[in-house]
Design a protein around this motif. Sequence first.
Motif, PDB file in Angstrom:
ATOM      1  N   LEU A  79       0.926  -1.655  -0.080  1.00 35.08           N
ATOM      2  CA  LEU A  79       0.493   0.170  -0.092  1.00 35.08           C
ATOM      3  C   LEU A  79       0.755   1.213  -0.097  1.00 35.08           C
ATOM      4  N   VAL A  80       2.430   1.395   0.454  1.00 37.17           N
ATOM      5  CA  VAL A  80       2.450   2.259   0.946  1.00 37.17           C
ATOM      6  C   VAL A  80       3.779   1.956   0.191  1.00 37.17           C
ATOM      7  N   PHE A  81       5.022   1.490  -0.054  1.00 38.65           N
ATOM      8  CA  PHE A  81       5.901   1.866  -0.348  1.00 38.65           C
ATOM      9  C   PHE A  81       5.751   1.101  -2.058  1.00 38.65           C
ATOM     10  N   LYS A  82       4.477   0.461  -2.434  1.00 38.33           N
ATOM     11  CA  LYS A  82       4.457  -0.378  -4.141  1.00 38.33           C
ATOM     12  C   LYS A  82       5.126  -1.479  -4.333  1.00 38.33           C
ATOM     13  N   ASP A  83       5.300  -1.999  -3.808  1.00 40.34           N
ATOM     14  CA  ASP A  83       5.340  -3.475  -3.076  1.00 40.34           C
ATOM     15  C   ASP A  83       4.329  -4.219  -4.322  1.00 40.34           C
ATOM     16  N   PRO A  84       5.605  -4.659  -4.857  1.00 38.94           N
ATOM     17  CA  PRO A  84       4.360  -5.544  -6.200  1.00 38.94           C
ATOM     18  C   PRO A  84       3.492  -6.565  -5.200  1.00 38.94           C
ATOM     19  N   VAL A  85       2.817  -7.132  -5.824  1.00 38.87           N
ATOM     20  CA  VAL A  85       1.912  -7.876  -5.281  1.00 38.87           C
ATOM     21  C   VAL A  85       1.091  -8.961  -6.798  1.00 38.87           C
ATOM     22  N   SER A  86       1.829 -10.421  -6.449  1.00 37.99           N
ATOM     23  CA  SER A  86       1.950 -11.674  -7.140  1.00 37.99           C
ATOM     24  C   SER A  86       0.231 -12.260  -6.317  1.00 37.99           C
ATOM     25  N   PHE A  87       0.160 -13.620  -7.390  1.00 36.80           N
ATOM     26  CA  PHE A  87      -0.742 -14.781  -6.607  1.00 36.80           C
ATOM     27  C   PHE A  87       0.164 -15.557  -5.787  1.00 36.80           C
ATOM     28  N   TRP A  88       1.393 -15.623  -5.597  1.00 40.82           N
ATOM     29  CA  TRP A  88       2.175 -16.548  -4.926  1.00 40.82           C
ATOM     30  C   TRP A  88       2.526 -15.547  -3.687  1.00 40.82           C
ATOM     31  N   ARG A  89       2.526 -14.742  -3.836  1.00 42.50           N
ATOM     32  CA  ARG A  89       3.058 -13.825  -3.043  1.00 42.50           C
ATOM     33  C   ARG A  89       1.872 -13.916  -1.945  1.00 42.50           C
ATOM     34  N   MET A  90       0.408 -13.835  -2.071  1.00 43.28           N
ATOM     35  CA  MET A  90      -0.581 -13.934  -1.492  1.00 43.28           C
ATOM     36  C   MET A  90      -1.187 -15.046  -1.040  1.00 43.28           C
ATOM     37  N   PHE A  91      -1.055 -15.469  -2.178  1.00 45.04           N
ATOM     38  CA  PHE A  91      -1.398 -17.201  -0.856  1.00 45.04           C
ATOM     39  C   PHE A  91      -0.132 -17.686   0.046  1.00 45.04           C
ATOM     40  N   PHE A  92       0.309 -18.024  -0.125  1.00 42.96           N
ATOM     41  CA  PHE A  92       2.105 -17.262   0.979  1.00 42.96           C
ATOM     42  C   PHE A  92       1.365 -16.291   1.547  1.00 42.96           C
ATOM     43  N   ILE A  93       1.319 -15.383   1.856  1.00 38.33           N
ATOM     44  CA  ILE A  93       1.097 -14.273   2.781  1.00 38.33           C
ATOM     45  C   ILE A  93      -0.580 -14.536   3.628  1.00 38.33           C
ATOM     46  N   CYS A  94      -1.508 -15.560   2.904  1.00 34.14           N
ATOM     47  CA  CYS A  94      -2.405 -16.374   4.058  1.00 34.14           C
ATOM     48  C   CYS A  94      -2.270 -17.593   4.299  1.00 34.14           C
ATOM     49  N   THR A  95      -1.827 -18.122   3.515  1.00 33.90           N
ATOM     50  CA  THR A  95      -0.989 -19.045   4.443  1.00 33.90           C
ATOM     51  C   THR A  95      -0.548 -19.172   6.198  1.00 33.90           C
ATOM     52  N   LEU A  96       0.115 -18.249   5.763  1.00 28.64           N
ATOM     53  CA  LEU A  96       1.051 -17.543   7.325  1.00 28.64           C
ATOM     54  C   LEU A  96      -0.267 -17.411   8.171  1.00 28.64           C
ATOM     55  N   ILE A  97      -1.295 -16.374   7.224  1.00 24.52           N
ATOM     56  CA  ILE A  97      -2.874 -15.664   8.182  1.00 24.52           C
ATOM     57  C   ILE A  97      -2.749 -17.186   9.023  1.00 24.52           C
ATOM     58  N   GLY A  98      -3.297 -17.907   8.284  1.00 25.58           N
ATOM     59  CA  GLY A  98      -3.992 -19.482   8.891  1.00 25.58           C
ATOM     60  C   GLY A  98      -3.065 -19.671   9.927  1.00 25.58           C
ATOM     61  N   SER A  99      -2.098 -20.007   9.297  1.00 20.58           N
ATOM     62  CA  SER A  99      -1.056 -20.501  10.964  1.00 20.58           C
ATOM     63  C   SER A  99      -1.120 -19.498  11.764  1.00 20.58           C
ATOM     64  N   VAL A 100      -1.250 -18.584  11.970  1.00 20.34           N
ATOM     65  CA  VAL A 100      -1.616 -17.612  13.154  1.00 20.34           C
ATOM     66  C   VAL A 100      -2.653 -17.881  13.823  1.00 20.34           C
ATOM     67  N   ILE A 101      -3.968 -18.046  12.886  1.00 28.88           N
ATOM     68  CA  ILE A 101      -4.970 -18.699  13.496  1.00 28.88           C
ATOM     69  C   ILE A 101      -5.134 -19.668  14.413  1.00 28.88           C
ATOM     70  N   GLY A 102      -4.201 -20.747  13.158  1.00 27.22           N
ATOM     71  CA  GLY A 102      -4.354 -22.159  14.103  1.00 27.22           C
ATOM     72  C   GLY A 102      -3.746 -22.047  15.396  1.00 27.22           C
ATOM     73  N   LEU A 103      -2.115 -21.557  15.560  1.00 26.26           N
ATOM     74  CA  LEU A 103      -1.895 -21.212  16.934  1.00 26.26           C
ATOM     75  C   LEU A 103      -2.737 -20.953  17.781  1.00 26.26           C
ATOM     76  N   LYS A 104      -3.293 -19.321  17.252  1.00 22.68           N
ATOM     77  CA  LYS A 104      -3.806 -19.408  18.866  1.00 22.68           C
ATOM     78  C   LYS A 104      -5.286 -19.943  18.957  1.00 22.68           C
ATOM     79  N   ALA A 105      -6.018 -20.899  17.553  1.00 20.24           N
ATOM     80  CA  ALA A 105      -7.346 -22.082  18.259  1.00 20.24           C
ATOM     81  C   ALA A 105      -5.897 -23.683  18.929  1.00 20.24           C
ATOM     82  N   VAL A 106      -5.372 -23.401  18.849  1.00 23.16           N
ATOM     83  CA  VAL A 106      -4.620 -25.020  19.427  1.00 23.16           C
ATOM     84  C   VAL A 106      -3.530 -24.341  20.986  1.00 23.16           C
ATOM     85  N   SER A 107      -3.858 -22.714  21.314  1.00 27.87           N
ATOM     86  CA  SER A 107      -3.200 -22.770  22.258  1.00 27.87           C
ATOM     87  C   SER A 107      -4.011 -23.021  23.759  1.00 27.87           C
ATOM     88  N   HIS A 108      -3.477 -23.024  24.126  1.00 32.03           N
ATOM     89  CA  HIS A 108      -4.518 -23.236  25.914  1.00 32.03           C
ATOM     90  C   HIS A 108      -4.333 -22.179  26.659  1.00 32.03           C
TER      91      HIS A 108
END
Length: 108
Positions: A79-108
Amino acid sequence: MNWIILIIAGLFEVGFASCLGKVKETSGTTMYLWFGGFLVCLTISMLLLIKATQTLPIGTAYAVWTGIGAVGTVVMGILVFKDPVSFWRMFFICTLIGSVIGLKAVSH
């Protein structure tokens, strides 16, 4: 409550990474102001991370903190620095978000 503190710490991580990007782009007094912002965000982020790890497992807290920072920094870069956007970049960012949510879900 400590999850909220951890999320805020992650947002300040985005702040210090973004300030570093602006330091690189500027000079003179403006550069020093961005560097001051970097130091403030870094300090707040670390203090909040320390607070969150008093009750959360360090491995989980650190992974979530860096995940929030990584995702937020990529979004700021796009948004600010005009870095490139690609399918694979967004795909792996989404998997990272899913992993963070998963860590929250399995933490006690």
